[in-house]
Each structure stands twice: as C-alpha cells, then as structure tokens.
Design an enzyme around this catalytic site. Structure first.
Site, short mmCIF file in Angstrom:
data_model
loop_
_atom_site.label_atom_id
_atom_site.label_comp_id
_atom_site.label_asym_id
_atom_site.label_seq_id
_atom_site.Cartn_x
_atom_site.Cartn_y
_atom_site.Cartn_z
N HIS A 112 0.84 -1.21 0.00
CA HIS A 112 0.00 0.00 0.00
C HIS A 112 0.88 1.27 0.00
CE1 HIS A 112 -3.00 -3.05 0.84
NE2 HIS A 112 -2.22 -3.47 1.82
N GLU A 149 -1.87 0.28 8.13
CA GLU A 149 -1.03 -0.80 7.60
C GLU A 149 0.09 -0.21 6.75
OE1 GLU A 149 -3.02 -3.45 4.94
OE2 GLU A 149 -1.21 -4.60 4.53
N HIS A 204 3.12 -6.84 4.50
CA HIS A 204 1.74 -6.45 4.79
C HIS A 204 1.39 -6.80 6.23
CE1 HIS A 204 0.18 -5.69 0.63
NE2 HIS A 204 1.28 -6.36 0.33
N GLU A 286 2.17 -11.47 5.60
CA GLU A 286 1.18 -10.80 6.45
C GLU A 286 1.68 -10.97 7.88
OE1 GLU A 286 -1.38 -9.08 5.43
OE2 GLU A 286 -1.91 -9.79 3.43
ZN ZN Z 1 -1.91 -5.25 2.77
#
Ligand code: ZN
Length: 322
Positions: A112, A149, A204, A286
C-alpha cells in the site's frame, strides 16, 4: 502458542519475571519446533489451506524440500526481549556484519502507500494481473486505533533494508513514501523483474476479525494466463516462504496464523497481481492481524517491528545462502 505480546515484560512482576520469561521462551521454542516439524523443512510439503482458485497449483514444486540446515537451526541472531530500538548499524542477520549477500539484490515491497487514501480514484483503476483484472492498489487496513497498515509496512521494510544492507545486499524498494500513491500492483511486480532481484518480499499486515491471530506467508500459485507465468518461481518462492516463516517465528515469537493456512503459516494464492506477474522468487508476508487487539499491540510496538524486520532479513538471507 503463547503470546509474544507480553514483550517487554513489565518490571513490577519482580521475582516472577525470570520464571515467566523462561516459560515464555520455552513455549516459543516449542512452537517453533512444532512449526518446523510440520512445515516441510524435513521434506514433507505443508498442506495448502487455501487452494488456488485458478487452474493449477499442483501439489508441490520440484524442489527437494529445502535444506533446512541453513536456515533455522542456529540461534545466533536471536534477539533478547527488550532489545533497544536501534535502527542504526547493528550487526546483520546471524550476528554478522558482512558480505554474505554481496552481489545479491533484494526487492522489498512495502504494501500500500500512506497517501493512497487521498487518491482513491487513481488507485481504483483496473490493471491486468494475467488471469484477471484488479484494482491498481488499495488503501490497506489499520488497527482499531488508526495505525495504518501502510505506515507499518514502510517502517518494517526500512528496518529490514538496514539489516540486509549490513549483509552486503543491494536493496530496492517499490515505494519509499516518495510517491503520491501506489504504485499499482503490476508495477510492483515489474520492479522486481527489472531490478533482476534474487528475491522479493511484499510486506503487509492483515485485517481479519478479532481473535484471528498470527502471521502467514502467501506463496504464488502456478498461474499461466495472459502476461502471467509463475511456473519458474513457484518452487523457489515456496522455499523463500519456508525460510521466511521459520525465521519470523524465531525472531518474533509469533505463531503461524490460527485462521488460515492450517497452522503452517503458508498459504497459496492465485489472485494477487504482485505475485502473478513476478518473474523472480517472491512472497507476501502478512505479519499479523491489525484488527486483533493482541496482534495490534505487537504491530504498533517499534521493538516488535525490529524483530519482525530481523525475521524478514534472516529469512531472505537463509534463502539466498541455502
Ligand atoms: Zn496489505
């Protein structure tokens, strides 16, 4: 597994501190051993919890299951609880300041972009990911208290960059907080290809429901459609993911996700452009679930993020030196 979120322990526990800490470390070690025994380092492939939606993803790459020995057996770089937050020139993974990654290129992809939220129209543009079309990029999730995030991914990736450079690697970023938005997922994949990177990790944190805890690594499925052909990277990406998962457990004390991946910490997906369009070994990590209060307490802790970065750097180093 026991929660790493108790790091650093509070001093007021006094005499019980040592006992609690010892139990915690023992539990982490046990969890890590359990993970090792089920994760395929011994030769067995871990089960795939999330079958690829696309045509393929056969049972396993042709690799020999990872050497195991290079990766996780030693404990040299293990951090101690309460390590000071040190972004400077600390020793690299394994306690070395050296040249193990000299001549190697690593792509880090901070997921992102903190400014995506101000460019929702631009990032909603559809891009070709080989087997379909997806949004250029997304805003990502955040903790319930509003820690984004996109801020987390940048911070962890920068810390990992410091550690990888200490091993002699050239580190390339897809974005470094230096763009108004994005880049789009297809461009993120191309960045690794154009850099001729030896490995790529997209950083992430998840946005699942409360009670869902732990990390997972997303591996590319075998996708051959349009501009996507992951045939050559499925095997090495799995080995990269196995190194990463093992080192992440050791560095952070976190457990593999309890809500997907069947406890292996490994998931295969065919719907991510950043993986579908990659021509080099690449995985997503993640790091935890931002929407769970206990995971969020870790993700918002700079000391924990340093441990996460160390796990990432050591995982990449293990893969590149296996
Ligand atoms: Zn993400």
């Amino acid at each position: 597994m026991s929660n790493g979120s108790t790091f650093p322990p509070r001093r007021r526990f006094g005499g019980t501190l040592v006992v609690v800490l010892a139990a915690l470390l023992a539990a982490c070690a046990a969890g890590w051993l359990i993970w090792r025994s089920t994760s395929g380092h011994g030769g067995d492939r871990p089960p795939k919890a999330l079958p690829a939606a696309s045509p393929s993803s056969p049972g396993g790459p042709p690799g020999k299951g990872g050497t195991g020995g290079t990766g996780a057996g030693d404990d040299g770089g293990r951090p101690t609880p309460g390590d000071p937050d040190d972004k400077g020139d600390r020793p690299g993974p394994g306690g070395h300041t050296g040249t193990r990654l000299k001549g190697r290129t690593v792509l880090l992809d901070p997921g992102h972009n903190p400014a995506n939220r101000d460019h929702t129209r631009e990032i909603a543009r559809q891009v070709d990911v080989g087997n379909g079309r997806k949004e250029c990029d997304t805003t990502g999730t955040s903790t319930n208290d509003g820690y984004a995030e996109a801020s987390f991914t940048l911070d962890v990736a920068r810390r990992a960059r410091t550690l990888l450079r200490a091993e002699g690697a050239k580190v390339v970023f897809t974005q470094d907080g230096d763009r108004p938005y994005g880049p789009c997922v297809d461009e993120r994949a191309r960045a690794g290809n154009e850099a001729k990177a030896d490995a790529a990790v997209s950083v992430h944190a998840d946005g699942a429901g409360a009670g869902n805890r732990g990390f997972h690594v997303i591996l590319p499925a075998r996708v051959t459609a349009g501009a996507a052909d992951t045939s050559a990277i499925v095997g090495p990406s799995r080995r990269l993911g196995e190194h990463l998962a093992g080192r992440f457990v050791a560095a952070t004390g976190s457990a593999p996700a309890n809500y997907l991946g069947g406890g292996t910490g490994l998931v295969v997906r065919s719907d991510l452009g950043g993986l579908n369009l990659s021509g080099i070994p690449k995985v997503f990590l993640e790091c935890g679930n931002m929407r769970d209060a206990k995971d969020a307490a870790q993700l918002t802790d700079p000391q924990w993020r340093e441990k996460a970065a160390r796990g990432i750097a050591e995982g990449i180093t293990g893969f590149l030196t296996e």
